[in-house]
Design an enzyme around this catalytic site. Structure first.
Site, PDB file in Angstrom:
ATOM      1  N   ASP A 127      38.999  27.281  96.698  1.00  0.00           N
ATOM      2  CA  ASP A 127      39.662  28.108  95.682  1.00  0.00           C
ATOM      3  C   ASP A 127      38.764  28.263  94.464  1.00  0.00           C
ATOM      4  O   ASP A 127      38.656  29.342  93.881  1.00  0.00           O
ATOM      5  CB  ASP A 127      40.997  27.477  95.233  1.00  0.00           C
ATOM      6  CG  ASP A 127      42.191  28.074  95.967  1.00  0.00           C
ATOM      7  OD1 ASP A 127      42.009  28.497  97.131  1.00  0.00           O
ATOM      8  OD2 ASP A 127      43.296  28.123  95.390  1.00  0.00           O
ATOM      9  N   LYS A 142      33.712  11.477  98.592  1.00  0.00           N
ATOM     10  CA  LYS A 142      33.991  10.581  97.455  1.00  0.00           C
ATOM     11  C   LYS A 142      33.644   9.172  97.920  1.00  0.00           C
ATOM     12  O   LYS A 142      34.492   8.267  97.971  1.00  0.00           O
ATOM     13  CB  LYS A 142      35.476  10.730  97.046  1.00  0.00           C
ATOM     14  CG  LYS A 142      35.848  10.024  95.748  1.00  0.00           C
ATOM     15  CD  LYS A 142      35.269  10.680  94.511  1.00  0.00           C
ATOM     16  CE  LYS A 142      35.573   9.838  93.287  1.00  0.00           C
ATOM     17  NZ  LYS A 142      34.879  10.327  92.069  1.00  0.00           N
ATOM     18  N   TYR A 170      46.128  16.119 105.252  1.00  0.00           N
ATOM     19  CA  TYR A 170      47.070  17.139 105.726  1.00  0.00           C
ATOM     20  C   TYR A 170      47.849  16.705 106.956  1.00  0.00           C
ATOM     21  O   TYR A 170      48.953  17.166 107.184  1.00  0.00           O
ATOM     22  CB  TYR A 170      46.319  18.436 106.066  1.00  0.00           C
ATOM     23  CG  TYR A 170      46.072  19.322 104.879  1.00  0.00           C
ATOM     24  CD1 TYR A 170      45.165  18.950 103.893  1.00  0.00           C
ATOM     25  CD2 TYR A 170      46.733  20.540 104.744  1.00  0.00           C
ATOM     26  CE1 TYR A 170      44.919  19.757 102.807  1.00  0.00           C
ATOM     27  CE2 TYR A 170      46.491  21.364 103.655  1.00  0.00           C
ATOM     28  CZ  TYR A 170      45.585  20.969 102.698  1.00  0.00           C
ATOM     29  OH  TYR A 170      45.346  21.779 101.628  1.00  0.00           O
ATOM     30  N   ASP A 176      33.697  15.330  92.673  1.00  0.00           N
ATOM     31  CA  ASP A 176      33.908  15.703  91.260  1.00  0.00           C
ATOM     32  C   ASP A 176      32.669  16.401  90.710  1.00  0.00           C
ATOM     33  O   ASP A 176      32.760  17.399  89.989  1.00  0.00           O
ATOM     34  CB  ASP A 176      34.323  14.487  90.411  1.00  0.00           C
ATOM     35  CG  ASP A 176      33.484  13.245  90.674  1.00  0.00           C
ATOM     36  OD1 ASP A 176      32.669  13.250  91.630  1.00  0.00           O
ATOM     37  OD2 ASP A 176      33.634  12.262  89.928  1.00  0.00           O
ATOM     38  N   ASP A 231      39.934  22.450 100.573  1.00  0.00           N
ATOM     39  CA  ASP A 231      41.004  23.311 100.063  1.00  0.00           C
ATOM     40  C   ASP A 231      40.774  23.599  98.585  1.00  0.00           C
ATOM     41  O   ASP A 231      40.812  24.748  98.145  1.00  0.00           O
ATOM     42  CB  ASP A 231      42.360  22.610 100.266  1.00  0.00           C
ATOM     43  CG  ASP A 231      43.511  23.436  99.715  1.00  0.00           C
ATOM     44  OD1 ASP A 231      43.534  24.656  99.975  1.00  0.00           O
ATOM     45  OD2 ASP A 231      44.381  22.864  99.022  1.00  0.00           O
TER      46      ASP A 231
HETATM   47  C1  IPM Z   1      44.700  27.363 102.349  1.00  0.00           C
HETATM   48  C2  IPM Z   1      46.091  27.185 101.819  1.00  0.00           C
HETATM   49  C3  IPM Z   1      46.853  26.249 102.742  1.00  0.00           C
HETATM   50  C4  IPM Z   1      46.106  24.921 102.748  1.00  0.00           C
HETATM   51  C5  IPM Z   1      48.328  26.070 102.388  1.00  0.00           C
HETATM   52  C6  IPM Z   1      49.059  27.396 102.385  1.00  0.00           C
HETATM   53  C7  IPM Z   1      49.032  25.082 103.270  1.00  0.00           C
HETATM   54  O1  IPM Z   1      46.048  26.710 100.512  1.00  0.00           O
HETATM   55  O2  IPM Z   1      44.547  27.880 103.481  1.00  0.00           O
HETATM   56  O3  IPM Z   1      43.753  27.003 101.649  1.00  0.00           O
HETATM   57  O4  IPM Z   1      46.311  24.092 101.855  1.00  0.00           O
HETATM   58  O5  IPM Z   1      45.312  24.720 103.656  1.00  0.00           O
HETATM   59 MG    MG Z   2      44.117  26.558  99.692  1.00  0.00          MG
END
Ligand code: IPM
Ligand code: MG
Length: 366
Positions: A255, A195, A146, A227, A251
């Protein structure tokens, strides 16, 4: 206790869900005798509209003067919003990254919990959901891909894009310590995800995490390749307590972890530096498709406010009261559209906030 809270309502459903969290904070203040003052801050698309940039220096300074920042969500529809005509470094997301870096928020805590009441919404097989799960994803937030150098250039007539992934020992050590500290307050297990079979940065990650682990003999450490971790999250999520990982892996895995809880609208998060300061936000996005309709789920933001009370203000009793109120609202059958199921009572954003406030009141009067 008097606290100064910076509030970034943001874009999309942000303003609606933050309003409910503020309502809950006001209830806590009234019931437990605190005083919370709110300073509105612009970030993301809302800041682009007013200032031309997603984060101004003044906003960053104002955030630094706050005891904590509560945030809704930022960003819009990438296909239709004019914000996405701007170059990447001027888009809403860039403001969030600048804020994380500017406030040195290196430790991102993302709890993923399967609520008993919401088991039906879990997309996993029944025998897996029945075991339940309660994990904390600790994501490194200010390093790695990032924040590395990036470029796109033509080399011998061919476009080549580069993104650099860098981690120093210090960056790994400070997040690892946080991970182990949190594990000590939980079930004392850390799964460090990397990894290491491919990446140098992961091999250093593993080495430093092992060094840190030596100071925490009561915590069990295991290493897992990313993975495999993605697979284990759907196969046997109950095995995880603290998942400790770098920025990009965190990240993606957070999710995934949120999806197996049934709704991203339930998940809170905290981003911390090495002081008591923190930025608290729901894990979900700005959901522009349902913005302004009054149907968004405010629970993730309300639970983020609870995390703020717990981690930045040390108000554990008050944080517990919010979490209990959320559970009670769910137990009594109140559901926003995203978590609705047969036989339950569907409510909008505001009503969910109000219901949760009522439970805080009644509990304290008992
Ligand atoms: C998160 C989001 C952010 C990230 C984006 C919006 C830049 O996906 O907070 O997980 O990738 O960190
Ligand atoms: Mg995210």
């Amino acid at each position: 206790m008097e606290m100064k809270i910076g509030v970034i309502k943001g874009d999309g459903i942000g303003p609606e869900i933050v309003d409910e969290a503020l309502k809950v904070l006001d209830r806590i203040a009234a019931v437990y005798g605190h005083s919370f003052s709110y300073t509105q801050l612009l970030m993301g698309g809302a800041s682009i509209d007013v200032n031309g940039v997603p984060l101004t220096e003044e906003t960053l300074e104002e955030a630094k003067r706050s005891d904590a920042v509560l945030m809704g969500s930022i960003g819009g529809d990438a296909k239709t919003s004019p914000w996405y005509q701007l170059e990447p470094s001027k888009r809403p997301e860039a403001g969030l990254l600048q804020l994380r870096k500017g406030l040195n928020l290196f430790a991102n805590l993302r709890p993923a919990v399967l609520y008993e009441e919401l088991k039906g919404a879990c997309p996993l097989k029944e025998e897996i959901a029945d075991k339940g799960f309660d994990m904390m994803i600790m994501r490194e937030l200010t390093g790695g891909l990032y924040f590395g150098k990036r470029s796109t250039e033509k080399v011998d007539g061919v476009l080549v894009a580069k993104d650099e992934l860098t981690y120093s020992e210090e960056e790994i050590r400070r997040i690892a310590k946080r991970g182990f500290d949190i594990a000590m307050k939980r079930r004392r297990k850390v799964t460090s995800v990397d990894k290491a079979n491919v990446l140098d940065s992961s091999r250093l990650w593993r080495k430093v995490v092992e060094e840190v682990a030596a100071d925490y003999p009561e915590v069990t450490l295991e290493h897992m390749l990313v993975d495999n971790c993605a697979m284990q999250l759907v196969k046997d999520p109950a095995q995880f307590d603290v998942i400790l990982t770098e920025n990009m892996f965190g990240d993606i895995l957070s999710d995934e972890a949120s999806m197996v809880t049934g709704s991203i609208g339930m998940l809170s998060s905290a981003s911390l530096n090495d002081t008591k300061f923190g930025l608290y936000e729901p894990s979900g996005g700005s959901a522009p498709d349902i913005a302004g309709k009054g149907i968004a789920n405010p629970i993730a933001t309300i639970l983020s406010a609870a995390m703020m009370l717990r981690y930045s203000f040390d108000l554990d009793t008050e944080a517990d009261a919010i979490e209990r109120a959320v559970s009670l609202a769910l137990k009594d059958g109140y559901r926003t559209a995203d978590i609705m199921s047969e036989g339950k009572t569907q409510v909008g954003t505001k009503e969910m906030g109000s219901r949760i406030c009522e439970y805080i009141n009644s509990e304290s009067e008992e």
